[in-house]
Design an enzyme around this catalytic site. Structure first.
Site, PDB file in Angstrom:
ATOM      1  N   ASP A  89      -3.651  12.544  21.389  1.00  0.00           N
ATOM      2  CA  ASP A  89      -4.410  12.882  20.143  1.00  0.00           C
ATOM      3  C   ASP A  89      -3.346  13.741  19.391  1.00  0.00           C
ATOM      4  OD1 ASP A  89      -5.832  14.203  17.978  1.00  0.00           O
ATOM      5  OD2 ASP A  89      -7.648  14.486  19.154  1.00  0.00           O
ATOM      6  N   LYS A 143       5.497   5.652   4.866  1.00  0.00           N
ATOM      7  CA  LYS A 143       4.492   6.354   3.854  1.00  0.00           C
ATOM      8  C   LYS A 143       3.285   6.204   4.038  1.00  0.00           C
ATOM      9  CE  LYS A 143       3.682   2.231   0.930  1.00  0.00           C
ATOM     10  NZ  LYS A 143       3.306   1.772  -0.281  1.00  0.00           N
ATOM     11  N   LYS A 177      14.528  -5.786   3.538  1.00  0.00           N
ATOM     12  CA  LYS A 177      14.700  -7.082   3.275  1.00  0.00           C
ATOM     13  C   LYS A 177      15.966  -7.810   2.932  1.00  0.00           C
ATOM     14  CE  LYS A 177       9.687  -6.975   1.777  1.00  0.00           C
ATOM     15  NZ  LYS A 177       9.205  -8.276   2.619  1.00  0.00           N
ATOM     16  N   GLU A 211       0.396  -9.491  -5.852  1.00  0.00           N
ATOM     17  CA  GLU A 211      -0.366  -9.950  -4.774  1.00  0.00           C
ATOM     18  C   GLU A 211      -1.466 -10.668  -5.085  1.00  0.00           C
ATOM     19  OE1 GLU A 211      -0.080  -6.181  -1.623  1.00  0.00           O
ATOM     20  OE2 GLU A 211      -0.865  -5.684  -3.665  1.00  0.00           O
ATOM     21  N   ASP A 230       0.874   3.498  -5.081  1.00  0.00           N
ATOM     22  CA  ASP A 230       1.073   2.478  -3.986  1.00  0.00           C
ATOM     23  C   ASP A 230       2.451   1.716  -3.842  1.00  0.00           C
ATOM     24  OD1 ASP A 230       0.081   1.606  -1.370  1.00  0.00           O
ATOM     25  OD2 ASP A 230      -0.327  -0.440  -2.778  1.00  0.00           O
ATOM     26  N   HIS A 235       8.486   1.067  -3.755  1.00  0.00           N
ATOM     27  CA  HIS A 235       9.244  -0.139  -3.614  1.00  0.00           C
ATOM     28  C   HIS A 235      10.004  -0.335  -5.112  1.00  0.00           C
ATOM     29  CE1 HIS A 235       7.107  -0.328   0.020  1.00  0.00           C
ATOM     30  NE2 HIS A 235       5.912  -0.985  -0.341  1.00  0.00           N
ATOM     31  N   LYS A 329      -2.780  -6.414  -8.000  1.00  0.00           N
ATOM     32  CA  LYS A 329      -3.732  -7.058  -6.962  1.00  0.00           C
ATOM     33  C   LYS A 329      -4.621  -8.238  -7.748  1.00  0.00           C
ATOM     34  CE  LYS A 329      -4.077  -3.574  -3.466  1.00  0.00           C
ATOM     35  NZ  LYS A 329      -3.430  -4.410  -2.347  1.00  0.00           N
TER      36      LYS A 329
END
EC number: 1.1.1.49
Length: 480
Positions: A89, A143, A177, A211, A230, A235, A329
């Site tokens: 923990d 992150k 990548k 996405e 986000d 990115h 999204k």
């Protein structure tokens, strides 16, 4: 560069990131004999396991997430033999002594910390208390690293109290990548591109990260973050920095990151009219009906799930060039792509013969497929007695074709290997993170001041119509 690590401690080892990315990545490195022979892996999380039960869990994850043609039982056994498990923990100081004992005699140690940001400080304090900090330990942080500049500084200060900057590895997995790294090779290993890589020849740049998915079980986190924090803060700004940076003197951590910071500090403060936010409603994605964000979340919300921005880098190289960024999204397709749109030729000698030409365009596709396409004008075959016919022809370099004998690696393979070997080049430095947050905080403050709320858009579309207007009012179009 420090010595290679002899121990890797993996926090959050029973989580989704570990199952999908970290364990398969470490397995891939073992398969290719890239890990130091003496490296031991200590996995830890709150879940109660002994070595045998965790190894069984890890094997199940490998069987599920490693492609069948790539899975080798003997390699899996070699990997799992390295792994031990400690139940811990993160808020319980007493458990860290067990972790230190499992890590063994202090040697060069790498720690991968994938926990909630609220646990960073107690975890780091407890690591330091049992000798798992300092000059023989390097720490990788997943992150989110804060929710604004102030909270990011708090996290960075907590880290710096036990880990010097040169031993702090902040992860942005996009930098692992292959195609993102290939952007550096494309720019700086080819004489063809660098002389035209400026406002003299480039009309504008587009960066798209779209996405098809919705919340996918991340509702509590995502609703507190939104698309700007986000995706854009990390990115997309890293991609922008790689596109816009000056040539580094060498491919090393200091030189590369120095140039990225210069770009991030040159970003012009965002005007409200140069930004669009949206939130997806119900619709259809890939032919299947889906619900709205509010339905997925289960409560009313004004969090943005789509952002489009027109950014500018105020320096000599990029004066007058617009950088269009969009992410969202529930878009029609999953795509991460950089488009470099060149200017028209200054004079077309073919115009009098009825031929029209299209400006050249370089498209760097990062996912789902890794490709580089340069669109050129060519003469269509034929005698052309009434005039010449021109046609846009793509010169495409598909990574799968150009490097068919090389398997496609998970981005975390490169990042974990660099962490183990102590190479910080593809990790993010503190001043980069803070420059990114400073720009993002300015955008959010402008939205709040103007009372800007997300516009609705149907799932399965490219965001609100205002995002199309953002670029079309400049006489340009998104590369859809």
């Amino acid at each position: 560069m420090p010595d290679k690590a002899t121990t890797l401690i993996l926090f959050g080892a029973t989580g989704d990131l570990a199952a999908r990315m970290l364990l398969p990545s470490l397995y891939g490195l073992v398969l290719d004999d890239l890990l130091p022979p003496s490296l031991r892996i200590v996995a830890t999380a709150r879940s109660a396991h002994d070595d045998a039960s965790f190894r069984a869990l890890a094997r199940t994850a490998l069987a599920e997430h490693v492609p069948a043609a790539f899975f080798d039982e003997a390699a899996a056994d070699r990997f799992l033999e390295r792994v031990t498990y400690v139940t811990l923990d993160a808020t319980d100081a007493a458990g860290y002594q067990r972790l230190a004992e499992a890590a063994g005699t202090p040697g060069e140690t790498a720690i991968f910390l994938s926990t909630a940001p609220s646990l960073f400080k107690p975890t780091i304090d407890n690591l330091a208390a049992v000798g798992l900090a300092g000059d023989h330990v390097r720490l990788a942080l997943e992150k989110p690293l804060g929710s604004d500049l102030a909270s990011s500084r708090e996290i960075n200060d907590a880290v710096a109290s036990a880990f010097p900057e040169e031993r702090t590895f902040r992860i942005d997995h996009y930098l692992g990548k292959e195609t993102v790294q290939n952007l550096l090779a494309l720019r700086f290993a080819n004489l063809l591109f660098e002389p035209v890589w400026s406002s003299n020849h480039i009309d504008h740049v587009q960066i798209t990260v779209s996405e098809t998915i919705g919340l996918e079980g991340r509702g509590d986190y995502y609703d507190g973050a939104g698309a700007l924090r986000d995706m854009v803060q990390n990115h997309m700004l890293q991609l922008l920095a790689l596109v816009a940076m000056e040539p580094p003197s060498a491919f090393d951590a200091t030189a590369v990151r120095d140039e990225k910071v210069k770009v991030l500090r040159s970003l012009r403060p965002m005007r409200v009219e140069d930004s669009v936010t949206g939130q997806y409603g119900s619709g259809a994605v890939t032919g299947k009906p889906v619900g709205s964000y509010v339905e997925d979340l289960g409560r009313a919300s004004e969090t943005e799930t789509f952002v489009a921005l027109k950014a500018h880098v105020d320096n000599w190289r990029w004066a007058g060039v617009s950088f269009y960024l969009r992410t969202g999204k529930r878009c029609p397709e999953r795509r991460t792509e950089i488009t470099i749109q060149f200017k028209c030729v200054p004079h077309s000698m073919f115009a009098g013969r009825g031929a029209t030409s299209t400006p050249n365009r370089l498209v760097i596709s990062i996912q789902p497929e890794e490709n580089i396409t340069l669109e050129l004008m060519a003469k269509r075959p034929g005698l052309d007695r009434g005039g010449i016919r021109l046609q846009e022809v793509p010169l495409a370099i598909g990574r799968a074709d150009a490097f068919e004998d090389t398997r496609r690696r998970i981005a975390y393979e490169r990042l974990l290997l660099d962490l183990i070997e102590g190479d910080p080049t593809l990790f993010v430095r503190r001043d980069e993170v803070e420059a990114q947050w400073q720009w993002i905080d300015g955008i959010r403050a402008a939205w709040a001041s103007a009372g800007q709320k997300p516009r609705p858009y149907a799932s399965g579309t490219w965001g609100p119509s205002a995002a199309i207007a953002l670029i079309e009012r400049d006489g340009r179009s998104w590369n859809d």
